[in-house]
Design a protein around this motif. Structure first.
Motif, short mmCIF file in Angstrom:
data_model
loop_
_atom_site.label_atom_id
_atom_site.label_comp_id
_atom_site.label_asym_id
_atom_site.label_seq_id
_atom_site.Cartn_x
_atom_site.Cartn_y
_atom_site.Cartn_z
N HIS A 166 0.84 -1.21 0.00
CA HIS A 166 0.00 0.00 0.00
C HIS A 166 0.86 1.25 0.00
O HIS A 166 0.57 2.23 -0.71
N LEU A 167 1.95 1.23 0.78
CA LEU A 167 2.81 2.41 0.85
C LEU A 167 3.50 2.65 -0.48
O LEU A 167 3.57 3.80 -0.96
N ALA A 168 4.00 1.59 -1.10
CA ALA A 168 4.66 1.75 -2.40
C ALA A 168 3.68 2.31 -3.43
O ALA A 168 4.02 3.21 -4.22
N GLU A 169 2.46 1.80 -3.44
CA GLU A 169 1.45 2.29 -4.39
C GLU A 169 1.11 3.75 -4.13
O GLU A 169 1.03 4.56 -5.05
N ASP A 170 0.94 4.09 -2.83
CA ASP A 170 0.58 5.47 -2.49
C ASP A 170 1.70 6.44 -2.84
O ASP A 170 1.44 7.53 -3.37
N ILE A 171 2.93 6.05 -2.56
CA ILE A 171 4.06 6.93 -2.85
C ILE A 171 4.24 7.10 -4.36
O ILE A 171 4.46 8.22 -4.86
N GLN A 172 4.11 6.01 -5.11
CA GLN A 172 4.27 6.10 -6.56
C GLN A 172 3.21 7.01 -7.17
O GLN A 172 3.50 7.85 -8.04
N SER A 173 1.96 6.87 -6.72
CA SER A 173 0.88 7.72 -7.23
C SER A 173 1.11 9.17 -6.82
O SER A 173 0.90 10.09 -7.63
N TYR A 174 1.54 9.38 -5.59
CA TYR A 174 1.81 10.74 -5.11
C TYR A 174 2.90 11.41 -5.93
O TYR A 174 2.76 12.57 -6.34
N LEU A 175 3.97 10.69 -6.22
CA LEU A 175 5.08 11.26 -6.99
C LEU A 175 4.64 11.63 -8.41
O LEU A 175 4.93 12.71 -8.90
#
Length: 405
Positions: free
Chosen positions: A309-318
């Motif tokens: 979830h964190l990887a997905e959220d960070i990638q989308s945020y970036l």
């Protein structure tokens, strides 16, 4: 280091394609071009995602009349992405009858196999090229094996049948696509279009065919080359096939523009093809578009899905933040972030990234060390690890990257 094959530079609006300039990402709308509002919205979305050229279907009078209005609406949105007109069958009439359309487009795309037949082919092709030359518009001459010039193919098949050692049929098709594109480009030059206004493409739908054709094409000319696996397909198949073909060619220094011809899922996001094109170029080290996230695949040590979830959220945020960051933070697209799931590779990968977090795996202490430029700076714990890490990323960008001029 990848050494690019030499090709002539072609100016398209503010962009220069070829001549060792950065490889350009292109996309194409799938709206009805006559629907000005929907098409303008989709072009703006594609440009915002990173498409540097956007191609429109221009197939009838209504579409041709819409093009200038689409261009004006985009400019009002502060979107000056160059528009490419895709012409088949009746392009000679549309360009002649709608001069405002011809003016509004930054480039024309012509398929030699769909221009006409017999003498009409020469007349109609000449009409389009002469308009392009008069307006100083670049042209992509795009041969496609699904719409090959049948008269040329028939001649080549006859020649091959009379040869002492006939070539395989597959080779004749490949050679016919190349010959169609190059002979049309040479004819365009005779009609007054400069070689520095011509881009060539030879689209195939099978990986090995595409690789073979472009290897031969790059040895045969110095025209700028547009790469793309046509009719690549849907989902993972389309992504894998396009990546397999284009990566081989790009590694050999072949290609000046690329497009990923994905079939979108029903109601799917058209910008997916832009993101895939960018990720191919960035993972190969050819260009940088957005900070890249390294994340482990997970295993029996990572029964929690927190790192996923964190990887997905960070990638989308970036990615979502990049349109604004490009204007404020110079070089932020080169940043790397690691989101790892356990202690096996977590600390090591985190140290290699600009910012990395090593989340606890199964049975590990419920803490997450964070590394900034290789040094451990803080250990996060509790229920707000994701929020705290995103704040660390935000602060790093503000502190690290010089404001763009």
């Amino acid at each position: 280091m990848i050494v690019r094959n030499h090709s002539r530079g072609v100016q398209i609006g503010k962009i220069v394609v070829g001549n060792n300039n950065p490889i350009v990402v292109q996309s194409m709308t799938n709206t009805d071009t006559a629907d000005v509002v929907r098409t303008s919205i989709q072009v703006a979305d594609l440009a915002r995602a990173g498409s540097e050229l956007v191609r429109l279907t221009v197939n009838n009078d209504e579409a041709a009349r819409a093009v200038p209005e689409i261009r004006d609406r985009l400019l009002a949105l502060d979107c000056d992405v160059p528009l490419v007109g895709d012409f088949h069958f009746n392009g000679h009439k549309l360009l002649a009858n709608h001069p405002a359309c011809a003016e509004a487009l930054a480039k024309f795309r012509i398929n030699p196999g769909n221009v006409g037949k017999g003498n009409k082919r020469d007349e109609q092709f000449a009409s389009m090229i002469e308009i392009a030359a008069k307006l100083d518009k670049p042209v992509r001459i795009g041969a496609n094996w699904g719409s090959l010039d049948q008269e040329l193919l028939a001649r080549m098949l006859d020649e091959n049948a009379g040869a002492a050692t006939p070539l395989p049929l597959e080779q004749i098709y490949r050679d016919a696509v190349i010959r169609s594109a190059l002979e049309s480009a040479q004819q365009a030059e005779k009609l007054g279009l400069g070689a520095d206004r011509i881009i060539i493409s030879c689209k195939m739908s099978r990986v090995q065919d595409l690789i073979s054709v472009y290897q031969k094409l790059s040895e045969s000319c110095q025209y700028a080359l547009h790469l793309g696996l046509t009719e690549a397909g849907m989902g993972s198949k389309g992504i894998v096939a396009s990546t397999a073909a284009l990566s081989v060619l790009l590694q050999q220094g072949i290609g000046d523009t690329i497009r990923i011809s994905l079939t979108p899922e029903p109601n799917g996001d058209r910008t997916r093809e832009v993101i895939v094109a960018q990720e191919i170029l960035q993972t190969m080290g050819l260009r940088s578009f957005t900070p890249m996230v390294t994340a482990c695949p997970g295993c029996g040590r990572t029964t929690s899905t927190v790192f996923q979830h964190l990887a997905e959220d960070i990638q989308s945020y970036l990615r979502d933040s990049m349109p604004a960051w490009k204007k404020k933070y110079q070089g932020v697209e080169d940043m790397t972030v690691a989101v790892m799931g356990c202690v096996v590779n977590g600390p090591g990968e985190s140290k290699h990234a600009n910012i990395g977090i090593s989340l606890p795996g199964t049975g590990e202490r419920p803490v997450a060390p964070v590394y900034v430029d290789g040094e451990k700076t803080v250990t996060l714990k509790g229920d707000n690890i994701a929020t705290d890490f995103q704040e660390i990323v935000q602060n790093y960008i503000i502190d690290k990257y010089t404001a763009a001029s």
